[in-house]
Design a protein around this motif. Structure first.
Motif, PDB file in Angstrom:
ATOM      1  N   THR A 116      -0.694  -3.550   4.397  1.00 52.33           N
ATOM      2  CA  THR A 116      -1.610  -3.225   3.303  1.00 52.33           C
ATOM      3  C   THR A 116      -1.525  -4.259   2.188  1.00 52.33           C
ATOM      4  O   THR A 116      -2.547  -4.674   1.622  1.00 52.33           O
ATOM      5  CB  THR A 116      -1.293  -1.823   2.737  1.00 52.33           C
ATOM      6  N   SER A 167       0.523 -12.098  -1.423  1.00 52.58           N
ATOM      7  CA  SER A 167       1.054 -10.734  -1.519  1.00 52.58           C
ATOM      8  C   SER A 167       2.571 -10.828  -1.515  1.00 52.58           C
ATOM      9  O   SER A 167       3.139 -11.815  -1.058  1.00 52.58           O
ATOM     10  CB  SER A 167       0.589  -9.869  -0.342  1.00 52.58           C
ATOM     11  N   SER A 193      -3.440  -7.285   3.255  1.00 54.39           N
ATOM     12  CA  SER A 193      -4.882  -7.047   3.351  1.00 54.39           C
ATOM     13  C   SER A 193      -5.559  -7.035   1.983  1.00 54.39           C
ATOM     14  O   SER A 193      -6.720  -7.430   1.851  1.00 54.39           O
ATOM     15  CB  SER A 193      -5.146  -5.717   4.068  1.00 54.39           C
ATOM     16  N   HIS A 194      -4.833  -6.569   0.970  1.00 52.04           N
ATOM     17  CA  HIS A 194      -5.440  -6.405  -0.355  1.00 52.04           C
ATOM     18  C   HIS A 194      -4.855  -7.331  -1.406  1.00 52.04           C
ATOM     19  O   HIS A 194      -5.135  -7.179  -2.594  1.00 52.04           O
ATOM     20  CB  HIS A 194      -5.277  -4.947  -0.817  1.00 52.04           C
ATOM     21  N   ARG A 196      -1.788  -7.583  -2.607  1.00 55.24           N
ATOM     22  CA  ARG A 196      -1.080  -6.756  -3.574  1.00 55.24           C
ATOM     23  C   ARG A 196       0.412  -7.093  -3.616  1.00 55.24           C
ATOM     24  O   ARG A 196       0.991  -7.617  -2.668  1.00 55.24           O
ATOM     25  CB  ARG A 196      -1.240  -5.274  -3.223  1.00 55.24           C
TER      26      ARG A 196
END
Length: 328
Positions: free
Chosen positions: A161, A220, A164-165, A167
């Protein structure tokens, strides 16, 4: 002493850890092998005070080696902290003709056993069961390996995640006083930074590290935080501080919590529990007590319970250095 051991009681106390059931199974079956009676004491010291005992034989522990938690249940006992409570517990042991105890747990469990032994000279042997791996006198405690695997698996999924974002995730793991889980799981999962109680990184250095990661092309990041880390008051304060002082990151927090204690024990923990259970019973048969069964360099060793309680496990300095290099 060897001839006087006719019945052994086994209990689990404090926080549960994967591998406790495997250790109970080992104690019970070793007793059966040596033709010694075994009783399970439910709910730890609290159950001992209440006389919550149940006879166990080899068949009583079928199909539990793969189960997490403890089928004997666990509880913290304020009553056992008092002389009156310990006297009630001693009377119950005499009533049920129990000659010795195997205690499966951590620091609090061993402290209770040490005090009980001092007051009544009652034979006790400890098996270290705690996911924190914070007991002196053993390289590994029951549940630690399983907890590490659980944490690494969770972080691997969180990284999907995060990538993907784009973050930044702060992932809080257990470790109130020691950072063994955070350090090992952080290295194993490729975390960009690891915060542990033993090393005060400081907020400025944390920002510097994250800034460096961003400039080297990382979109990320994962920061593993032991719950006892003192870099911030808590993991949520760390998030707020980074959001206020570092641009370009969407920051999230994931607290893994008690999921780290659960789950089926790893093969390593099952084997370790089996070895420690055999050693604990045979130590009592040999007339030795007030010791803990530990593993040092893959060999089972006996370690005085009082030293295990009073000692402090140390963080792996070499692994800290490895962590610094890997975060480059």
């Amino acid at each position: 002493m060897a001839n006087s051991i006719k019945k052994i009681g086994v209990l689990t106390s404090g926080g549960d850890a994967p591998g406790m059931n495997a250790a109970i199974r080992s104690v019970v079956r070793t007793c059966a092998f040596h033709q010694i009676e075994c009783v399970g004491i439910y709910r730890g010291y609290e159950g001992m005070i209440d006389g919550d005992f149940k006879a166990l034989d080899a068949r009583s522990v079928n199909h539990i080696i793969n189960k997490g938690g403890t089928f004997l249940k666990s509880a913290r006992s304020d009553r056992f902290r008092t002389k009156e409570g310990r006297k009630e517990a001693y009377d119950q042991l005499l009533k049920h003709a129990v000659d010795a105890l195997v205690l499966i747990g951590g620091d609090g469990t061993f402290t209770g056993g040490m005090v009980f032994n001092e007051e009544y000279n009652f034979p006790v042997v400890g098996i270290p069961g705690t996911i924190d791996n914070d007991i002196v006198g053993t390289n590994f405690t029951l549940g630690y390996d399983t907890a590490l695997n659980t944490v690494v698996e969770a972080i691997d999924k969180i990284r999907d995640t995060a990538s993907s974002h784009k973050r930044l995730f702060f992932v809080e793991v257990m470790g109130r006083d020691v950072g063994h889980i955070a350090l090992n799981a952080g290295v194993g999962s490729g975390a960009e930074e690891i915060l542990v109680p033993e090393e005060d990184l400081g907020l400025d250095r944390l920002l510097e590290s994250l800034e460096k990661s961003k400039h080297t092309g990382k979109s990320s990041s994962i920061v593993v935080v032991a719950e006892g880390d003192k870099t911030g008051k808590n993991v949520f304060e760390l998030r707020d501080y980074v959001e206020e002082n570092l641009e370009g990151y969407d920051v999230r927090v994931s607290v893994l919590g008690h999921m780290q204690r659960g789950g089926s024990p790893s093969c390593f923990d099952r084997v370790l529990a089996s070895r420690m259970g055999v050693k604990a019973v045979e130590t009592l048969i040999e007339g030795k007590h007030n010791v803990m069964v530990g593993t040092i360099n893959n060999k089972l060793e006996l370690y005085p319970i009082d030293k295990a309680v009073k000692g402090h496990s140390k963080i792996d300095e070499e692994l800290l250095r490895v962590s610094d290099i890997m975060s480059t």
